[in-house]
Design an enzyme around this catalytic site. Sequence first.
Site, short mmCIF file in Angstrom:
data_model
loop_
_atom_site.label_atom_id
_atom_site.label_comp_id
_atom_site.label_asym_id
_atom_site.label_seq_id
_atom_site.Cartn_x
_atom_site.Cartn_y
_atom_site.Cartn_z
N ARG A 96 0.84 -1.19 0.00
CA ARG A 96 0.00 0.00 0.00
C ARG A 96 0.88 1.25 0.00
O ARG A 96 1.95 1.26 0.61
CB ARG A 96 -0.84 -0.05 1.28
CG ARG A 96 -1.77 1.12 1.52
CD ARG A 96 -2.98 1.03 0.66
NE ARG A 96 -4.06 1.86 1.13
CZ ARG A 96 -5.06 2.25 0.34
NH1 ARG A 96 -5.11 1.88 -0.93
NH2 ARG A 96 -6.05 2.97 0.82
N THR A 371 -9.61 0.70 -9.70
CA THR A 371 -8.68 -0.19 -9.04
C THR A 371 -8.72 -1.42 -9.91
O THR A 371 -9.53 -1.49 -10.83
CB THR A 371 -9.21 -0.48 -7.62
OG1 THR A 371 -9.21 0.72 -6.90
CG2 THR A 371 -8.39 -1.51 -6.86
N THR A 389 -4.32 -0.51 -6.74
CA THR A 389 -5.11 0.69 -7.04
C THR A 389 -4.23 1.92 -7.20
O THR A 389 -3.14 1.99 -6.62
CB THR A 389 -6.12 0.94 -5.91
OG1 THR A 389 -6.94 2.05 -6.25
CG2 THR A 389 -5.44 1.22 -4.58
N ASN A 391 -6.36 4.52 -6.94
CA ASN A 391 -7.54 5.12 -6.33
C ASN A 391 -8.57 5.54 -7.37
O ASN A 391 -9.34 4.72 -7.82
CB ASN A 391 -7.17 6.26 -5.38
CG ASN A 391 -8.25 6.46 -4.32
OD1 ASN A 391 -9.12 5.61 -4.15
ND2 ASN A 391 -8.21 7.55 -3.61
N ASP A 413 -7.82 8.47 0.64
CA ASP A 413 -8.34 7.37 1.46
C ASP A 413 -8.12 7.62 2.96
O ASP A 413 -8.64 6.88 3.79
CB ASP A 413 -7.69 6.04 1.06
CG ASP A 413 -8.44 5.36 -0.08
OD1 ASP A 413 -9.56 5.80 -0.40
OD2 ASP A 413 -7.92 4.38 -0.64
N SER A 442 -7.78 1.08 3.65
CA SER A 442 -8.24 0.62 2.33
C SER A 442 -9.45 -0.29 2.48
O SER A 442 -9.67 -0.89 3.53
CB SER A 442 -7.10 -0.16 1.66
OG SER A 442 -7.55 -0.75 0.47
N SER A 443 -10.22 -0.39 1.40
CA SER A 443 -11.30 -1.38 1.36
C SER A 443 -10.92 -2.59 0.52
O SER A 443 -11.72 -3.54 0.38
CB SER A 443 -12.56 -0.76 0.75
OG SER A 443 -12.97 0.34 1.50
N GLY A 463 -13.68 -1.10 -6.74
CA GLY A 463 -14.99 -0.53 -6.42
C GLY A 463 -15.02 0.32 -5.17
O GLY A 463 -16.10 0.57 -4.62
N GLY A 464 -13.86 0.75 -4.68
CA GLY A 464 -13.84 1.63 -3.51
C GLY A 464 -14.57 0.98 -2.35
O GLY A 464 -14.35 -0.19 -2.02
#
Length: 560
Positions: A96, A371, A389, A391, A413, A442-443, A463-464
């Site tokens: 990340r 992403t 991603t 983003n 984020d 993050s998701s 898809g956030g």
Amino acid sequence: MTLLCITIFSCQSGTDPAVYPIQKQSISDKAMVVTAHPLATQAGLEVFKKGGNAIDAAVAVKFALAVVYPRAGNIGGGGFLIYRGKDGDIAALDFREKAPLAAHRDMYLDSLGNVVDGLSKDGHLSVGVPGVVDGMVKAHQKYGKLPFADLVAPAYKMAKEGILITQGEAEHYNKFQEDFQTLNTQKNVFTNETGFKKGDPLIQNDLAEVLERIMKEGKAGFYEGKTADLIIQEMKRNNGIITHKDLKQYDAVWRKPFQEPYREYEIISMPPPSSGGIALCQIMNTVEAFSISDMEFQSKEHVHLVTEAERRVYADRATHLGDSDFWTVPRKQLLDEAYLAQRMENFDPNKATPSDSIQAGNIAPPESEETTHFSIVDPEGNAVSVTTTINSNYGSKVVVGDAGFFLNNEMDDFSAKPGVPNQFGLVGNEANAIEPEKRMLSSMTPTIITKNDELFMVLGTPGGSTIITSVFQTFCNVAEFGMGLKDAVHRKRFHSQWLPDKIFIEEGSLTENVIKELEGMGHVVEVRKPIGRVDAIMVLPDGRLEGVADNRGEDHAEGL
Ligand code: DON
């Protein structure tokens, strides 16, 4: 270039053939690769033909995506990788992005303490320190079989020789031309005054040079030397704060995978800084207690129960989840059976619970979400699930001058200010406040699921904020509603996330009648653009692999 659509290939729009044939479902007894682009899938399969394993294929796919899918699959971003070896050993790699050393908590606020619109989302100040290249290097150091340079080589070749732009890509490039022009001062290949069209060639010489340096020097080919100089020069063009020191000390980290049993399954997913693993299992364990499998699929009972569970889980996410290197995440408590039961004590099967404990205004559904996820199983049975991603679509929209790749806008984020929604409508708090070198929550939920200790499913999605609920629905569709993988991935989805207090649905998901019933219970139902883009692999009862690519994109599944 015109390619015929063979029966098993589906074309993107009506009778207009896709630039590259797209296959949505594949069954094979050897190996499987499912990615967002047919050429990236091919890059993974080629690795198997040369004797490489799933990690080798993941590295080749990742770099290929950086060339063929610049809007999301880029080396200017970051991501997560979940690995399960054929013998059951598991690993989680966190690459990340990190907040730059000069970042600080209030960096997106004006003098009155209000969030400055767009500052965390567009342009140089929105960029987190990229992690993709170090992630791929570290994954390869630990598990790779083939030489690293050989895995980057197909991407290099595609960048140098060019690829053809697909319909979807042309539309996206054209949509963002104004942003590209406003946010960049240097010439780049993504700007085209007359517009792109399907089939146009895209040659990326600058990116090819970056890839060549990565092939020769590995991590240093990106984080030091010429590429690093170009990134820092770009930063200086418009108030960016990433320095050479930020790049030099970026380090992807191996983390203990998130692991949680669910009936006869085991969910192996990403721990913090992802909220994915924890939130996914919170939702699953909450709904399981209410016998979801007895409900009719997408009936008012089903949608209401899931919405009420998601409401509570996303409220927890906003308060309790952040980078565990900086914040103590109460993981055990959040997944405690009694805690989850207590959270549902005020659940009313006939009435929506209003999400009114925070004063965040209702925000529009996300403007852009990009992403990418890919799922791989190799001929030996090793599995890899990777979500990466930058983003938003094209991240910060900033292309590194003379390096030809987009930088992320991952700083969005973080929670720029407690309770103020980010672009996905997600609110946050202390746990996800900005700090130097911290990773933003993050998701992303790259996931591998075993059943009775055998590999069962590999899945994930972009898809956030909808990532977690899309992964949940896909698995739930199989495990609770008895669907095959294709239906489970392709069926329309719905999503809720506490705030805004709405149920977002894909057109054609819920019937008019169910929508009316839900509204009668106090829910607000809103149709939005497609939710998620799941690329998944499932092991069939006879041991063969089924790969399914989401029909919401140009994704492609193919086996060996
Ligand atoms: O890490 C996250 O949760 C977001 N940056 C993911 C963004 C995303 O999925 C956008 N894509 N479709």
